[in-house]
Design a protein around this motif. Structure first.
Motif, PDB file in Angstrom:
ATOM      1  N   PRO A 198      10.159   4.646   1.862  1.00  0.00           N
ATOM      2  CA  PRO A 198       9.627   4.331   2.797  1.00  0.00           C
ATOM      3  C   PRO A 198       8.093   4.114   2.163  1.00  0.00           C
ATOM      4  O   PRO A 198       7.138   3.421   2.756  1.00  0.00           O
ATOM      5  CB  PRO A 198      10.126   4.472   3.666  1.00  0.00           C
ATOM      6  CG  PRO A 198      11.921   4.575   3.590  1.00  0.00           C
ATOM      7  CD  PRO A 198      11.774   5.044   1.913  1.00  0.00           C
ATOM      8  N   VAL A 199       8.371   5.751   1.226  1.00  0.00           N
ATOM      9  CA  VAL A 199       6.739   6.013   1.781  1.00  0.00           C
ATOM     10  C   VAL A 199       6.157   4.802   0.212  1.00  0.00           C
ATOM     11  O   VAL A 199       4.995   4.799   0.183  1.00  0.00           O
ATOM     12  CB  VAL A 199       7.020   7.337   0.572  1.00  0.00           C
ATOM     13  CG1 VAL A 199       5.642   7.640   0.010  1.00  0.00           C
ATOM     14  CG2 VAL A 199       7.546   8.412   1.988  1.00  0.00           C
TER      15      VAL A 199
ATOM     16  N   ASP B 154       7.169   1.941  -0.901  1.00  0.00           N
ATOM     17  CA  ASP B 154       6.495   0.923  -0.118  1.00  0.00           C
ATOM     18  C   ASP B 154       5.275   0.511   0.223  1.00  0.00           C
ATOM     19  O   ASP B 154       4.911   0.184   0.141  1.00  0.00           O
ATOM     20  CB  ASP B 154       8.258   0.957   0.729  1.00  0.00           C
ATOM     21  CG  ASP B 154       7.722  -1.025   1.259  1.00  0.00           C
ATOM     22  OD1 ASP B 154       7.640  -2.097   0.861  1.00  0.00           O
ATOM     23  OD2 ASP B 154       8.109  -0.537   2.303  1.00  0.00           O
ATOM     24  N   ALA B 155       5.258   1.902   1.210  1.00  0.00           N
ATOM     25  CA  ALA B 155       4.248   1.970   2.243  1.00  0.00           C
ATOM     26  C   ALA B 155       3.189   2.298   1.353  1.00  0.00           C
ATOM     27  O   ALA B 155       1.876   1.078   1.721  1.00  0.00           O
ATOM     28  CB  ALA B 155       4.332   2.692   3.454  1.00  0.00           C
ATOM     29  N   ALA B 156       2.953   3.023   0.550  1.00  0.00           N
ATOM     30  CA  ALA B 156       1.732   3.253  -0.671  1.00  0.00           C
ATOM     31  C   ALA B 156       0.823   1.915  -1.222  1.00  0.00           C
ATOM     32  O   ALA B 156       0.073   1.621  -1.386  1.00  0.00           O
ATOM     33  CB  ALA B 156       2.082   4.074  -0.922  1.00  0.00           C
TER      34      ALA B 156
ATOM     35  N   ARG C  52       1.646  -1.038  -0.695  1.00  0.00           N
ATOM     36  CA  ARG C  52       1.526  -1.964   0.448  1.00  0.00           C
ATOM     37  C   ARG C  52      -0.070  -1.921   0.525  1.00  0.00           C
ATOM     38  O   ARG C  52      -1.017  -2.859   0.607  1.00  0.00           O
ATOM     39  CB  ARG C  52       2.317  -2.408   1.652  1.00  0.00           C
ATOM     40  CG  ARG C  52       3.891  -3.727   0.608  1.00  0.00           C
ATOM     41  CD  ARG C  52       4.656  -3.494   2.247  1.00  0.00           C
ATOM     42  NE  ARG C  52       5.192  -2.492   2.898  1.00  0.00           N
ATOM     43  CZ  ARG C  52       4.768  -1.624   4.060  1.00  0.00           C
ATOM     44  NH1 ARG C  52       3.557  -2.422   4.611  1.00  0.00           N
ATOM     45  NH2 ARG C  52       4.889  -0.668   4.476  1.00  0.00           N
ATOM     46  N   ARG C  53      -0.286  -0.652   0.918  1.00  0.00           N
ATOM     47  CA  ARG C  53      -1.147  -0.333   0.975  1.00  0.00           C
ATOM     48  C   ARG C  53      -2.663  -0.383   0.290  1.00  0.00           C
ATOM     49  O   ARG C  53      -3.571  -0.688   0.039  1.00  0.00           O
ATOM     50  CB  ARG C  53      -2.057   0.933   2.201  1.00  0.00           C
ATOM     51  CG  ARG C  53      -2.952   1.447   3.233  1.00  0.00           C
ATOM     52  CD  ARG C  53      -3.408   1.303   3.096  1.00  0.00           C
ATOM     53  NE  ARG C  53      -4.887   2.318   4.278  1.00  0.00           N
ATOM     54  CZ  ARG C  53      -4.686   2.667   5.379  1.00  0.00           C
ATOM     55  NH1 ARG C  53      -3.514   2.584   5.652  1.00  0.00           N
ATOM     56  NH2 ARG C  53      -5.880   3.556   5.535  1.00  0.00           N
TER      57      ARG C  53
ATOM     58  N   ARG D  49      -3.746  -4.097  -1.348  1.00  0.00           N
ATOM     59  CA  ARG D  49      -3.559  -4.782  -0.080  1.00  0.00           C
ATOM     60  C   ARG D  49      -4.363  -6.205  -0.445  1.00  0.00           C
ATOM     61  O   ARG D  49      -4.092  -7.674   0.083  1.00  0.00           O
ATOM     62  CB  ARG D  49      -3.435  -4.563   1.215  1.00  0.00           C
ATOM     63  CG  ARG D  49      -5.359  -3.760   1.192  1.00  0.00           C
ATOM     64  CD  ARG D  49      -4.569  -3.377   2.534  1.00  0.00           C
ATOM     65  NE  ARG D  49      -5.715  -1.950   2.981  1.00  0.00           N
ATOM     66  CZ  ARG D  49      -6.002  -1.450   3.708  1.00  0.00           C
ATOM     67  NH1 ARG D  49      -5.282  -1.977   5.468  1.00  0.00           N
ATOM     68  NH2 ARG D  49      -7.645  -0.992   4.369  1.00  0.00           N
TER      69      ARG D  49
END
Length: 262
Positions: free
Chosen positions: A155-156, A158-160, A162-163, A166
């Motif tokens: 999850p970390v 993935d989020a990192a 994508r951010r 982006r």
């Protein structure tokens, strides 16, 4: 987890900074050791964007420069990133075609890397861009426990990713497509005017490492028909092996790039 929480805080502090990819690599290496990291961004058939790596100059030529010149079209991670594979952490062996390790791409290109194993986080940044964060080992494969540990921090990661990336699609799409349409066209140029459209499909899937049985299922024909197509292809191209077929592909790739430059 205490060690990871400290690293996760560093990731958050470096979001959208130039240091983020290196910080992310260091964070992952703090919980599971590996030798190399490389991150590519994929937008359709365009030449991959090298987003980060920690290779020596010599290794970078092989893993990045040579890869971007065309072999990426046969790479299982590229095919996964531009296909229907779900986001997450994948072993190369999990997404590779059934005869990948006997195929000419593996023998002529990938085996030269000397890697024991490569695994990759596939991240769908947005509808136009998928990144693959690859972790590589020279000496041993990742254990089930290590894979479980890396999956726990997905999850970390993935989020990192994508951010951080982006807004990357515009950067990739502007300079790349015209040149890289020529790279993808190399598949179509193999035996142009000699091979039928179906035979060119067989060429592409064969080079990507599919067996006759798997290729037949993909094309809706029998494995026997696939073998007949292969014999006809070899006869028409005046070759006798998959190694020679790979050479024909590389020549078509070079010719496509030359035509683009004229």
């Amino acid at each position: 987890m205490t060690k990871w929480n400290t690293q996760a805080a560093r990731i958050i502090d470096n979001l959208e900074s130039d240091a983020l990819p290196a910080v992310l690599s260091q964070a992952l290496n703090s919980i599971v050791e590996f030798d190399f990291t490389v991150i590519f961004g994929y937008v359709g058939n365009a030449r991959p964007l090298a987003l980060f790596d920690d290779f020596s100059p010599k290794r970078r030529v092989m893993h990045v420069d040579d890869y971007q010149e065309g072999p990426y079209l046969l790479d299982p991670f590229y095919l996964a990133a531009t296909g229907d594979v779900e986001p997450g952490l994948w072993r190369l062996s999990e997404i590779a075609p059934d005869r990948f390790y006997q195929g000419e791409y593996f023998r002529s290109y990938y085996a030269r890397t000397g890697l024991a194993e490569e695994i990759g986080f596939l991240v769908n940044v947005h509808e136009n861009l998928t990144t693959v964060l690859s972790l590589m080992r020279k000496d041993r494969k990742f254990s089930k426990t290590e894979i479980k540990t890396l999956n726990s921090v997905w999850p970390v990661v993935d989020a990192a990713c994508r951010r951080h990336w982006r807004d990357t699609a515009t950067e990739m799409l502007e300079p790349v497509p015209l040149a890289d349409m020529n790279i993808e066209r190399a598949f179509r140029e193999i035996g142009e005017g000699v091979l039928t459209p179906r035979e060119r499909e067989v060429v592409e899937l064969t080079l990507r490492g599919h067996s006759a049985d798997a290729l037949g299922k993909l094309l809706g024909i029998s494995s026997g028909t696939v073998r007949i197509h292969r014999r006809n292809i070899y006869a028409k191209l005046r070759i006798s092996s998959q190694g020679e077929l790979f050479s024909v592909f590389i020549a078509a790739l070079a010719n496509s790039s030359l035509n683009a430059a004229i």
